[in-house]
Design an enzyme around this catalytic site. Structure first.
Site, PDB file in Angstrom:
ATOM      1  CE1 TYR A  81      60.598  59.574  17.126  1.00 16.51           C
ATOM      2  CE2 TYR A  81      58.292  59.731  16.501  1.00 16.51           C
ATOM      3  CZ  TYR A  81      59.270  59.323  17.385  1.00 16.51           C
ATOM      4  OH  TYR A  81      58.907  58.665  18.538  1.00 16.51           O
TER       5      TYR A  81
ATOM      6  CG  ASN B 210      66.048  61.595  26.882  1.00 17.85           C
ATOM      7  OD1 ASN B 210      66.946  61.963  27.623  1.00 17.85           O
ATOM      8  ND2 ASN B 210      64.840  62.140  26.877  1.00 17.85           N
TER       9      ASN B 210
ATOM     10  CB  CYS C 185      62.103  62.046  24.365  1.00 12.58           C
ATOM     11  SG  CYS C 185      61.970  61.098  25.875  1.00 12.58           S
ATOM     12  CG  HIS C 186      56.996  64.174  27.216  1.00 17.42           C
ATOM     13  ND1 HIS C 186      58.119  64.482  27.967  1.00 17.42           N
ATOM     14  CD2 HIS C 186      56.176  65.249  27.302  1.00 17.42           C
ATOM     15  CE1 HIS C 186      57.973  65.680  28.485  1.00 17.42           C
ATOM     16  NE2 HIS C 186      56.802  66.171  28.086  1.00 17.42           N
TER      17      HIS C 186
ATOM     18  CD  GLU D 149      54.905  69.102  28.634  1.00 18.91           C
ATOM     19  OE1 GLU D 149      54.923  69.412  27.424  1.00 18.91           O
ATOM     20  OE2 GLU D 149      55.890  68.654  29.231  1.00 18.91           O
TER      21      GLU D 149
END
Length: 168
Positions: A103, A127, A135-136, A162
């Protein structure tokens, strides 16, 4: 006209909502992508038209993402949100596949002061395009998984998909 469809995914049934667009690939701009149980996620409204064929291009890209064939999305979005939210969302889109940011680093990227971290978190939480606007990929300063409208198990599943090995 607002269009919608649902599709199965490794996360469960996704709800896609869009608007007809002359400039979008496949003719539909994505307004919302919701995961099951999402806090503040979209729900089907009266007057919306179910149109799976309108989402062919978007669904193809989602399948390719979940199959590990693509690492980014080339999808037109319906604009929305406040100016601050749009700045935050644009910054989210610059976080590369398979990586994370904090953040604090995201705040620095958009030129927001540290005092704005709560507002930044709220913008991330608002979002409407989970998965495709990543945003993950935002985690706590200590490396912990924090806040995700789709739930922390969903966030962890996306990060693992990912290739991000993250402790919960």
């Amino acid at each position: 006209m607002t269009l919608y469809t649902t599709t199965d995914s490794p996360l469960g049934e996704l709800l896609l909502v869009g608007e007809e667009s002359a400039t979008a690939k496949g003719g539909t701009a994505l307004a919302s992508l919701s995961v099951p149980g999402q806090k503040g996620g979209a729900s089907i409204q009266d007057g919306w038209r179910r149109s799976p064929e309108a989402f062919t291009e978007i669904l193809s890209q989602l399948r390719s993402y979940f199959d590990g064939e693509v690492t980014y999305f080339d999808i037109e979005y319906v604009s929305g949100g406040t100016e601050f939210q749009r700045r935050v969302w644009q910054a989210l889109e610059s976080v590369p596949y398979g990586t994370t940011t904090t953040y604090g680093r995201l705040a620095e990227r958009i030129g927001a002061p540290r005092a704005a971290l709560r507002a930044l978190g709220a913008a991330i939480g608002a979002n409407p395009l989970l998965i495709v606007r990543p945003c993950h990929r935002v985690i706590g300063a200590d490396g912990s998984l924090t806040g995700y409208a789709g739930g922390l198990p969903c966030k962890q599943q996306l990060l693992l998909h990912e290739g991000v090995r993250q402790a919960a």
